[in-house]
Scaffold this motif. Structure first.
Motif, PDB file in Angstrom:
ATOM      1  N   GLU A  85      16.582  34.679  37.231  1.00 47.31           N
ATOM      2  CA  GLU A  85      17.529  35.790  37.387  1.00 47.31           C
ATOM      3  C   GLU A  85      18.958  35.265  37.414  1.00 47.31           C
ATOM      4  O   GLU A  85      19.230  34.206  37.972  1.00 47.31           O
ATOM      5  CB  GLU A  85      17.227  36.524  38.701  1.00 47.31           C
ATOM      6  N   THR A  86      19.830  36.059  36.824  1.00 47.81           N
ATOM      7  CA  THR A  86      21.258  35.707  36.858  1.00 47.81           C
ATOM      8  C   THR A  86      22.031  36.924  37.364  1.00 47.81           C
ATOM      9  O   THR A  86      21.439  37.930  37.704  1.00 47.81           O
ATOM     10  CB  THR A  86      21.772  35.311  35.455  1.00 47.81           C
ATOM     11  N   GLY A  87      23.339  36.818  37.359  1.00 50.21           N
ATOM     12  CA  GLY A  87      24.181  37.956  37.731  1.00 50.21           C
ATOM     13  C   GLY A  87      24.312  38.124  39.224  1.00 50.21           C
ATOM     14  O   GLY A  87      23.492  37.604  39.998  1.00 50.21           O
ATOM     15  N   LEU A  88      25.362  38.799  39.604  1.00 49.67           N
ATOM     16  CA  LEU A  88      25.593  39.103  41.012  1.00 49.67           C
ATOM     17  C   LEU A  88      26.524  40.318  41.051  1.00 49.67           C
ATOM     18  O   LEU A  88      27.636  40.262  40.514  1.00 49.67           O
ATOM     19  CB  LEU A  88      26.245  37.903  41.713  1.00 49.67           C
ATOM     20  N   GLY A  90      28.924  43.298  42.633  1.00 45.46           N
ATOM     21  CA  GLY A  90      29.972  43.343  43.659  1.00 45.46           C
ATOM     22  C   GLY A  90      31.335  43.081  43.055  1.00 45.46           C
ATOM     23  O   GLY A  90      31.448  42.651  41.900  1.00 45.46           O
ATOM     24  N   LYS A  91      32.344  43.354  43.882  1.00 47.75           N
ATOM     25  CA  LYS A  91      33.719  43.182  43.391  1.00 47.75           C
ATOM     26  C   LYS A  91      34.040  41.684  43.302  1.00 47.75           C
ATOM     27  O   LYS A  91      33.757  40.932  44.237  1.00 47.75           O
ATOM     28  CB  LYS A  91      34.678  43.862  44.360  1.00 47.75           C
ATOM     29  N   ILE A  92      34.601  41.328  42.185  1.00 47.82           N
ATOM     30  CA  ILE A  92      34.931  39.902  42.013  1.00 47.82           C
ATOM     31  C   ILE A  92      36.374  39.654  42.457  1.00 47.82           C
ATOM     32  O   ILE A  92      37.293  40.370  42.072  1.00 47.82           O
ATOM     33  CB  ILE A  92      34.681  39.452  40.549  1.00 47.82           C
ATOM     34  N   GLU A  93      36.522  38.685  43.325  1.00 46.23           N
ATOM     35  CA  GLU A  93      37.874  38.343  43.809  1.00 46.23           C
ATOM     36  C   GLU A  93      38.396  37.157  43.013  1.00 46.23           C
ATOM     37  O   GLU A  93      37.672  36.177  42.827  1.00 46.23           O
ATOM     38  CB  GLU A  93      37.817  37.906  45.271  1.00 46.23           C
ATOM     39  N   PRO A  94      39.635  37.237  42.557  1.00 43.35           N
ATOM     40  CA  PRO A  94      40.172  36.097  41.795  1.00 43.35           C
ATOM     41  C   PRO A  94      40.301  34.855  42.677  1.00 43.35           C
ATOM     42  O   PRO A  94      40.454  34.964  43.893  1.00 43.35           O
ATOM     43  CB  PRO A  94      41.538  36.578  41.312  1.00 43.35           C
ATOM     44  N   LEU A  95      40.236  33.741  42.040  1.00 44.59           N
ATOM     45  CA  LEU A  95      40.325  32.456  42.767  1.00 44.59           C
ATOM     46  C   LEU A  95      41.486  31.641  42.224  1.00 44.59           C
ATOM     47  O   LEU A  95      42.098  31.993  41.228  1.00 44.59           O
ATOM     48  CB  LEU A  95      39.051  31.645  42.555  1.00 44.59           C
ATOM     49  N   GLY A  96      41.703  30.515  42.857  1.00 46.70           N
ATOM     50  CA  GLY A  96      42.711  29.586  42.339  1.00 46.70           C
ATOM     51  C   GLY A  96      43.988  29.659  43.125  1.00 46.70           C
ATOM     52  O   GLY A  96      44.261  30.637  43.817  1.00 46.70           O
TER      53      GLY A  96
END
Lengths: 586, 479
Positions: A85-88, A90-96
């Motif tokens: 299984e892949t994927g997740l 939910g809201k993705i928060e930017p990083l960096g």
């Protein structure tokens, strides 16, 4: 595809593989799955294969069961891999980071590997590898961030402290906090304490809760670290006072350090109480660090009170104990330059004769007197003047300290007039006393060469008179006609007497350093005379002097190499190379 | 004239110490003579060593992509510190004088030249196979397969739950028999299995629930190895002239050490290839008792990801050249590719480095996969093979790398996500936690070089970041 059925088959196969294949033949739980597998097999042939394989296992005997079980396992595992299984959601928060914590570099792995080994192994030499990498800026590479964080837990505390105090704060900054936080464990030892201090350093407000939790539940090391993080909040004084009665000494001391950074009434009252009790031995260091006027007032009051008590004591044990305590009070005033502290120390110096008569069990008044001189030698100019004016009454130990203070604070001519007589041959003074005092003067005079102190030129004449090459080397300068003549006559004499002697080697090195016109010829004579094996260290030392020779000497120097062994030759070659590379303009 | 940089010489050195010592010789002025041939393709000189006579060393660049180093010193390192020193002296602009090439050196050069000039289509003398010896060897290997089967069956009979320190230790002792039966690959596979039951210090710790999933996976692999290995060996026993199989990795699993000549003869060669290294890391393989230095490369002409593996057995570590990160583009005339896998192993005889250009980075980004769903399908198809590489490396063009809850994810243009992980790869340094520390531009619209791994318990297919490729740089996360 019925995934549930597939997982059931896998789970049953796993159960049988864990229990052993002997339990597999006729296993009813697996048997129950065969029919559903066959039905599913009508739509997806892979289920039919599973059914067939499971059936073969159930029908197997003890001998054939292992192979049948492995066959089923292989098939079930392969199918399971296709169901990853892949994927997740939910809201993705930017990083960096806008300002990156670390940067990519092109440092080869071969350079970085020793560093990794230094941190994953034990043994000597690791500190140097890490310190060198730090000096070369290698830790700025993003690949080393993790390693640096791991370094906080190193078993060798010097390495761990290097990471905590220098490498991490200077190479990365606050962006690394989440990585440090990840492995933070309040019950941990030194590594956890360093983590907490770093987190606090990066974000003092944000780590408040963490600090409070550490005080509540942390190990001794973590609590000590947590106490060092207090001081910003109004409630902190109460927490610190509470911790002054902690069982662990380290925790109590950390609380004292915290309190000394405050000069409020409550903090001063708590520290005054500590000063008056047995905890003074542990509290004097933190208290010395305090610069608050309120606390100073209390220190002086307590000091005077206990000094007065000393002269009333009769018991030798009690006297020693009191002198030890007075020593702590003296230490607390040592680096202070205010008038009140100065007056207190001078007052104590004034009592030296009275103190000299106080005899204790292990410590006596004379020990306190020496401590007073030591404090004055490193103290204000007034203190230096006072002790210099009293040099004649001091023992050799104290004289050295006084001479050092005089060199730093007084006029060079006055220093020479006062102290040079100690280097002259003894008159009516006992020889042993004179020698001890003269050695003390020479020792501090030699140390003065490393600073930028002005010396009276007459010291060089004295040095020549007493034939002290060390002093001559430190004080002499090229082109001094008297010095040139002195060194020449000395060289002629020593060369004739014994050119292999260490004294001659030291003289030659002095001549090279002072650019004596005959330095090169005596250098070559010395090398020629010294047997390479017997006087290995002498030749090594002379090798270090090569840089002071003229470049024209290089061919002659190279001609000596054949008589040296590999290591000595390498040493000389390196030095010759330095001479060759030396700028012609010096 | 040879254009040598210190970085290139560093890369030629067998290890960091040799490079340091070579530099030291120049600094210590140990070279009594430094010469170059008239055409500038040969450096030669004399270096003072510990003996009476100086060492005569030379570095011959007649074949620029495959320099030949010769030295009269007894060192087993290659090139030795004297040849390295000679090259460093040249790179640091020491004075070299043009001189006649010594006769013995000239003879060696001519011999090499003659070998080089041999026409490509010249008849190659067929390699004679000692059929009797080969038959004996294959028979021994088949016996070894029987031993392996017996060990695996015994284990399955008692059950993984009953695996204990004694049994694991006994299995490892018996695994030595596989080495004696010319099956080092099978021996390593069995050791890898028993090592699951050992702690970090190598002490056997017995069975734990945690390792069952991994152990089952490896049992399935050992079973496949027994079955496929037996078929392959029986085929070769029937026909001793049959070459090792090239359509699968079974030969390597059995422990066949491929020679470059064999790979070339089997047509496993790609010509005029340009490769850029995207990641490099080193780890100790306890099962094989060797240090493995792995480079991950992308073929700039077809986008395929290949790996180089420099295997340094612990016992002979000092004598084998260590590999290193490579920051240029390797131009390879003949690239030999090992059979099998999504990321097959590669090797080459000769290579010429060149500087990286913007179009190289563009090529990588063009070849990388935009559609994660398609990549996942390919990866799953590969993973189901019992002897396949279970941790394939792919290049993925992503829209962003971000955080969802406590997990880091990579997302493609269609919104398909894959979770990033460090789990299941203890041999590589963790890299996921580095994401928030990177410059935010590195995490938007770039290319991730990632290693896929499936968690056997949760069945999650995840990716471990190895490096990020932007328009002008490769951000390496491993070493």
């Amino acid at each position: 595809m019925s995934l549930q059925l597939l997982h059931q088959v896998f789970d049953e196969t796993r159960r049988l593989a864990v229990a052993g294949s002997a339990t597999a033949p006729g296993d009813f739980r697996l048997k129950k799955l065969i029919e559903p597998l066959r039905l599913a097999g009508a739509k997806a042939p892979v289920f039919a294969r599973l059914a067939e394989s499971a059936n073969a296992l159930i029908a197997a005997d003890e001998q054939t069961a292992p192979d049948a079980l492995l066959e089923l396992l292989g098939l079930a595992t392969a199918i399971r891999y296709t169901q990853g299984e892949t994927g997740l959601a939910g809201k993705i928060e930017p990083l960096g980071a806008k300002v990156p914590t670390a940067r990519p570099t092109e440092i080869p792995a071969r350079t970085l590997q020793p560093l990794l080994q230094a941190l994953t192994r034990t043994g000597g030499g690791r500190y140097e590898v890490i310190a060198e990498a730090y000096a070369n800026g290698h830790f700025k590479d993003v690949r080393l961030v993790r390693i640096a964080v791991v370094g906080l837990d190193d078993s060798f505390s010097e390495i761990a402290d290097l990471f905590a105090k220098k490498i991490i704060p200077e190479s990365y900054g606050p962006g690394i906090a989440p990585l440090i936080r990840d492995a933070y464990e309040p019950k941990g030892k030194g590594g956890a304490a360093r983590r907490l201090q770093l987190l606090h350093r990066f974000d003092p407000t944000g780590t408040r809760e963490l600090v409070m939790q550490a005080l509540e539940n942390g190990s001794k090391e973590v609590r000590v670290a947590a106490l060092s993080c207090l001081g910003l909040h109004s409630d902190d004084v109460h927490i610190l006072i509470e911790q002054t009665s902690a069982k662990a000494q380290d925790v109590r001391v950390a609380a004292y350090w915290g309190l000394t950074q405050m000069d409020g009434e409550e903090a001063v009252a708590a520290l005054t109480k500590v000063m008056a009790g047995k905890e003074l031995a542990h509290a004097w260091r933190p208290i010395s660090d305090s610069k608050g006027p309120r606390l100073l007032k209390e220190i002086l009051a307590e000091f005077r009170k206990e000094l007065a008590e000393l002269f009333t004591l009769k018991d030798k044990k009690e006297i020693s104990a009191k002198i030890e305590r007075l020593g702590y009070f003296l230490h607390m005033l040592k680096d202070r330059t205010d008038k009140d502290s100065e007056a207190m120390v001078l007052e104590l110096f004034g009592l030296r004769e009275k103190l000299q008569k106080v005899k204790g069990d292990t410590l006596s008044g004379s020990d306190l007197n020496l401590d007073v001189v030591r404090a004055m030698a490193g103290g204000t100019k007034t203190m230096a003047e006072v002790i210099a004016g009293n040099h004649a009454s001091l023992e050799a130990d104290a004289l050295g300290l006084v001479f050092q203070a005089a060199l730093q604070n007084l006029d060079p001519h006055r220093v020479f007039d006062n102290f040079s007589p100690y280097l002259m041959p003894p008159g009516q003074v006992k020889k042993a006393v004179q020698t001890a005092k003269s050695n003390a003067i020479i020792q501090y005079l030699t140390w003065s060469f490393y600073g930028e102190l002005r010396l009276d030129l007459r010291w060089l004449e004295v040095a020549m008179r007493i034939d002290n090459l060390g002093l001559i080397r430190g004080m002499g300068s090229p082109g001094n006609p008297m010095l040139i003549a002195y060194l020449k006559s000395k060289a002629e004499h020593l060369f004739e007497y014994n050119p292999k002697a260490e004294q001659f080697r030291i003289l030659v090195e002095t001549m090279v350093q002072l650019k004596h016109p005959d330095a090169t010829s005596y250098f070559l004579k010395a090398v020629d005379a010294i047997p390479p094996k017997a006087e290995y260290a002498s030749l090594w030392s002379l090798g270090n002097a090569i840089i002071g020779l003229p470049k024209s000497t290089i061919p002659q120097l190279e001609s000596f190499l054949t008589k040296f062994d590999e290591v000595q030759a390498n040493h000389w070659l390196t030095r010759i190379e330095e001479l060759r590379a030396k700028s012609d303009v010096s | 004239m040879i254009a040598l940089t210190e970085t290139q010489i560093d890369a030629m050195a067998p290890n960091a110490d040799a490079a340091k010592n070579g530099r030291g010789l120049v600094l210590k002025n140990k070279f009594a003579k430094l010469h170059t041939s008239e055409d500038g393709t040969l450096l030669f000189g004399e270096c003072q060593g510990s003996g009476k006579e100086p060492y005569r060393c030379s570095s011959d660049f007649a074949r620029a992509d495959q320099p030949t180093h010769r030295c009269s010193c007894p060192s087993r390192q290659f090139p030795c510190k004297h040849c390295l020193g000679l090259m460093y002296a040249h790179a640091t602009k020491k004075s070299f004088t043009v001189a006649d090439v010594p006769e013995d050196l000239q003879a060696k050069r001519e011999k090499l030249q003659a070998k080089k000039e041999k026409p490509a289509d010249a008849p190659v003398k067929p390699k004679t196979v000692n059929k009797t010896a080969l038959t004996k060897k294959i028979a021994a290997q088949l016996e070894g397969i029987d031993i392996l089967e017996r060990l695996v069956h015994d284990l399955v009979r008692v059950g993984l739950g009953n695996m204990n320190a004694k049994l694991a230790s006994e299995m490892q002792t018996q695994a030595k028999q596989l080495g004696n039966a010319f099956l080092p690959g099978a021996q390593a596979a069995l050791n890898q299995f028993t090592n699951l039951y050992a702690d970090e210090t190598g002490k056997f710790a017995g069975s734990t629930e945690k390792v069952h999933s991994e152990a089952l996976d490896q049992l399935a692999r050992l079973h496949a190895l027994i079955k496929q290995g037996r078929i392959d060996l029986k085929n070769r026993l029937d026909d001793p002239e049959l070459a090792p199989a090239t359509d699968s990795a079974i030969a390597a699993w059995l422990g066949h050490a491929w020679q470059l000549g064999e790979l070339k003869a089997a047509g496993l060669v790609e010509e005029n290839v340009e490769l850029m290294q995207l990641a490099f890391h080193t780890f100790n393989n306890a099962a094989k008792q060797e240090l493995v230095e792995t480079g991950i490369w992308l073929n700039l002409k077809n986008g395929r990801i290949r790996v180089t593996e420099n295997l340094r057995p612990w016992k002979a570590m000092a004598h084998i050249r260590s590999d290193d990160s490579f920051f240029e583009v390797a131009t390879v005339k003949e690239l030999c590719v090992y059979p099998g896998g999504m990321n097959p192993r590669i090797r080459w005889d000769a290579m010429t480095p060149r500087s990286r250009r913007p179009e190289d980075f563009a090529a990588i980004r063009n070849f990388a996969h935009n559609d994660f769903a398609a990549v996942i399908k390919d990866v799953k198809a590969n993973l189901k093979g019992p002897l396949s590489d279970k941790k394939p490396v792919m290049a993925l063009n992503f829209m962003q790398i971000g955080k969802v809850g406590g997990d880091f994810v990579i997302e493609d243009a269609k919104g398909e996500r894959i979770v990033l992980t460090d789990a299941g790869m203890p041999e590589e340094l963790p890299s996921v936690g580095l994401m928030p520390l990177l410059f935010h531009e590195y995490l938007i619209g770039q290319t991730l070089i990632g290693r896929f791994v499936q968690d056997l318990d949760t069945r999650q297919l995840r990716v471990k970041p190895l490096s990020i490729v932007t328009e002008s740089e490769v951000i390496r996360l491993m070493m």
